[in-house]
Design a protein around this motif. Structure first.
Motif, PDB file in Angstrom:
ATOM      1  N   UNK A 182       0.865  -1.184   0.000  1.00 50.18           N
ATOM      2  CA  UNK A 182       0.000   0.000   0.000  1.00 50.18           C
ATOM      3  C   UNK A 182       0.901   1.233   0.000  1.00 50.18           C
ATOM      4  N   UNK A 183       0.893   2.058  -1.043  1.00 49.73           N
ATOM      5  CA  UNK A 183       1.688   3.286  -1.004  1.00 49.73           C
ATOM      6  C   UNK A 183       1.289   4.121   0.218  1.00 49.73           C
ATOM      7  N   UNK A 184       2.289   4.620   0.917  1.00 48.07           N
ATOM      8  CA  UNK A 184       2.027   5.366   2.153  1.00 48.07           C
ATOM      9  C   UNK A 184       3.028   6.501   2.275  1.00 48.07           C
ATOM     10  N   UNK A 185       2.538   7.653   2.721  1.00 48.89           N
ATOM     11  CA  UNK A 185       3.425   8.792   2.898  1.00 48.89           C
ATOM     12  C   UNK A 185       3.124   9.491   4.223  1.00 48.89           C
ATOM     13  N   UNK A 186       4.142  10.156   4.743  1.00 52.27           N
ATOM     14  CA  UNK A 186       4.005  10.913   5.984  1.00 52.27           C
ATOM     15  C   UNK A 186       3.434  12.292   5.669  1.00 52.27           C
ATOM     16  N   UNK A 187       2.669  12.815   6.604  1.00 53.85           N
ATOM     17  CA  UNK A 187       2.012  14.101   6.429  1.00 53.85           C
ATOM     18  C   UNK A 187       2.239  14.955   7.671  1.00 53.85           C
ATOM     19  N   UNK A 188       2.785  16.146   7.490  1.00 57.18           N
ATOM     20  CA  UNK A 188       2.842  17.123   8.577  1.00 57.18           C
ATOM     21  C   UNK A 188       1.513  17.840   8.617  1.00 57.18           C
ATOM     22  N   UNK A 189       0.974  18.041   9.819  1.00 56.30           N
ATOM     23  CA  UNK A 189      -0.395  18.535   9.897  1.00 56.30           C
ATOM     24  C   UNK A 189      -0.636  19.320  11.175  1.00 56.30           C
ATOM     25  N   UNK A 190      -1.769  20.010  11.162  1.00 51.41           N
ATOM     26  CA  UNK A 190      -2.336  20.608  12.370  1.00 51.41           C
ATOM     27  C   UNK A 190      -3.643  19.882  12.655  1.00 51.41           C
ATOM     28  N   UNK A 191      -3.914  19.655  13.943  1.00 50.49           N
ATOM     29  CA  UNK A 191      -5.175  19.004  14.309  1.00 50.49           C
ATOM     30  C   UNK A 191      -5.543  19.388  15.737  1.00 50.49           C
ATOM     31  N   UNK A 192      -6.837  19.547  16.010  1.00 51.31           N
ATOM     32  CA  UNK A 192      -7.271  19.820  17.379  1.00 51.31           C
ATOM     33  C   UNK A 192      -7.218  18.549  18.221  1.00 51.31           C
ATOM     34  N   UNK A 193      -7.114  18.718  19.528  1.00 50.46           N
ATOM     35  CA  UNK A 193      -7.153  17.567  20.418  1.00 50.46           C
ATOM     36  C   UNK A 193      -5.853  16.820  20.565  1.00 50.46           C
ATOM     37  N   UNK A 194      -4.779  17.318  19.965  1.00 53.49           N
ATOM     38  CA  UNK A 194      -3.482  16.662  20.086  1.00 53.49           C
ATOM     39  C   UNK A 194      -2.881  16.987  21.453  1.00 53.49           C
ATOM     40  N   UNK A 195      -2.445  15.955  22.156  1.00 51.13           N
ATOM     41  CA  UNK A 195      -1.842  16.136  23.478  1.00 51.13           C
ATOM     42  C   UNK A 195      -0.468  15.487  23.533  1.00 51.13           C
ATOM     43  N   UNK A 196       0.582  16.265  23.867  1.00 47.10           N
ATOM     44  CA  UNK A 196       0.546  17.705  24.100  1.00 47.10           C
ATOM     45  C   UNK A 196       0.379  18.467  22.779  1.00 47.10           C
ATOM     46  N   UNK A 197      -0.193  19.689  22.823  1.00 48.78           N
ATOM     47  CA  UNK A 197      -0.384  20.466  21.593  1.00 48.78           C
ATOM     48  C   UNK A 197       0.953  20.700  20.889  1.00 48.78           C
ATOM     49  N   UNK A 198       1.001  20.383  19.608  1.00 49.33           N
ATOM     50  CA  UNK A 198       2.268  20.510  18.882  1.00 49.33           C
ATOM     51  C   UNK A 198       1.985  20.329  17.395  1.00 49.33           C
ATOM     52  N   UNK A 199       3.031  20.485  16.582  1.00 50.88           N
ATOM     53  CA  UNK A 199       2.943  20.067  15.190  1.00 50.88           C
ATOM     54  C   UNK A 199       2.683  18.561  15.200  1.00 50.88           C
ATOM     55  N   UNK A 200       1.859  18.097  14.273  1.00 49.51           N
ATOM     56  CA  UNK A 200       1.436  16.702  14.314  1.00 49.51           C
ATOM     57  C   UNK A 200       1.862  15.985  13.042  1.00 49.51           C
ATOM     58  N   UNK A 201       2.117  14.683  13.166  1.00 51.17           N
ATOM     59  CA  UNK A 201       2.460  13.854  12.011  1.00 51.17           C
ATOM     60  C   UNK A 201       1.430  12.753  11.875  1.00 51.17           C
ATOM     61  N   UNK A 202       0.878  12.609  10.670  1.00 52.80           N
ATOM     62  CA  UNK A 202      -0.093  11.562  10.382  1.00 52.80           C
ATOM     63  C   UNK A 202       0.331  10.864   9.090  1.00 52.80           C
ATOM     64  N   UNK A 203      -0.575  10.092   8.510  1.00 56.68           N
ATOM     65  CA  UNK A 203      -0.237   9.248   7.358  1.00 56.68           C
ATOM     66  C   UNK A 203      -1.316   9.380   6.293  1.00 56.68           C
ATOM     67  N   UNK A 204      -0.915   9.270   5.039  1.00 63.63           N
ATOM     68  CA  UNK A 204      -1.854   9.104   3.933  1.00 63.63           C
ATOM     69  C   UNK A 204      -1.571   7.782   3.242  1.00 63.63           C
TER      70      UNK A 204
END
Length: 260
Positions: A182-204
């Motif tokens: 499955x092709x997969x890439x990292x994504x830098x993101x902003x999102x509410x509810x992140x603890x601790x509040x910070x720049x967030x990393x997710x996946x596509x």
């Protein structure tokens, strides 16, 4: 979903250094920038360049003694989020050319090292069913804990330690997905509810002919994530890359939901 974003960076520098920032939410069909501003305190010119895959933009700045950057934005997210399990698998030989780099191992995502684990633990699963199983495995088996994790930790390190921060969760899911074709890439993101509040990393993940957002930490939902940029791993999506040395003086990130 409308988000208010406020990110502030303040770093000190022992000597002049070039700095590459990636902190601006990207303008995309499923996320609209209602307003945004980026203020960088510097005596030197700054320059914007396009991000990976044409998503978002990077900003070059020269830091001398100190660099202060303040980013604010209001982002309107209108994103369809179909159930992953319903999405079909695409055979590797039929994948679009632009997805191929995200099927191969990269510096922090050693997908080739997970082949046996995938066959033994998830044999018979394909496409969306495999994506859901992998996401749930990462969420259930990795503890959110910054102890022992640093900028050098890879997917294999996280798999062994069974703990990490959001970038580690993202690296592990990306590596496992790639091992499962499955092709997969990292994504830098902003999102509410992140603890601790910070720049967030997710996946596509590429499923059913499109990219689909997944937060392997489980802290954010796909319909309330504002993408900043994408890449093979943390090398490509770092919010700040310093060509020299620096120390953190102050950093804060706030992401809040706005009522319509």
């Amino acid at each position: 979903m409308r988000l208010s974003i406020d990110a502030f960076l303040d770093y000190g520098f022992p000597e002049p250094a070039d700095v590459l920032l990636q902190i601006e939410a990207a303008a995309l069909p499923d996320q609209w920038l209602e307003a945004q501003s980026l203020v960088i305190e510097s005596d030197h010119p700054i320059r914007a360049v396009m991000g990976e895959e044409g998503i978002g933009q990077r900003t070059w700045a020269t830091a001398e003694h100190r660099l202060v950057a303040h980013y604010r934005a209001v982002v309107d997210i209108r994103r369809a989020t179909p159930p992953l399990a319903a999405l079909p698998h695409t055979p590797a030989g039929l994948l679009p050319p632009q997805t191929i780099p995200y099927l191969l191992p990269s510096r922090y995502c050693e997908s080739h090292r997970f082949d046996h684990f995938l066959r033994r633990s998830f044999g018979g699963l394909r496409g969306g069913d495999l994506a859901v199983a992998l996401s749930e495995w990462v969420r259930s088996n990795i503890d959110y804990d910054g102890v022992g994790s640093d900028g050098r930790s890879s997917a294999l390190d996280t798999f062994a330690e069974r703990r990490g921060v959001c970038r580690d969760f993202a690296h592990l899911l990306v590596a496992l997905a790639r091992a499962g074709e499955i092709p997969a890439r990292c994504v830098a993101a902003y999102a509410p509810g992140v603890e601790p509040p910070d720049f967030h990393a997710v996946v596509e993940l590429w499923l059913g002919g499109a990219w689909h957002l997944v937060d392997p930490t489980g802290m954010a939902h796909a319909d309330e994530i504002a993408r900043v940029c994408v890449g093979r791993d943390a090398t490509d999506i770092a919010f700040m890359t310093i060509f020299g040395s620096a120390w953190l003086q102050q950093q804060r990130v706030s992401v809040t939901r706005l009522l319509d």
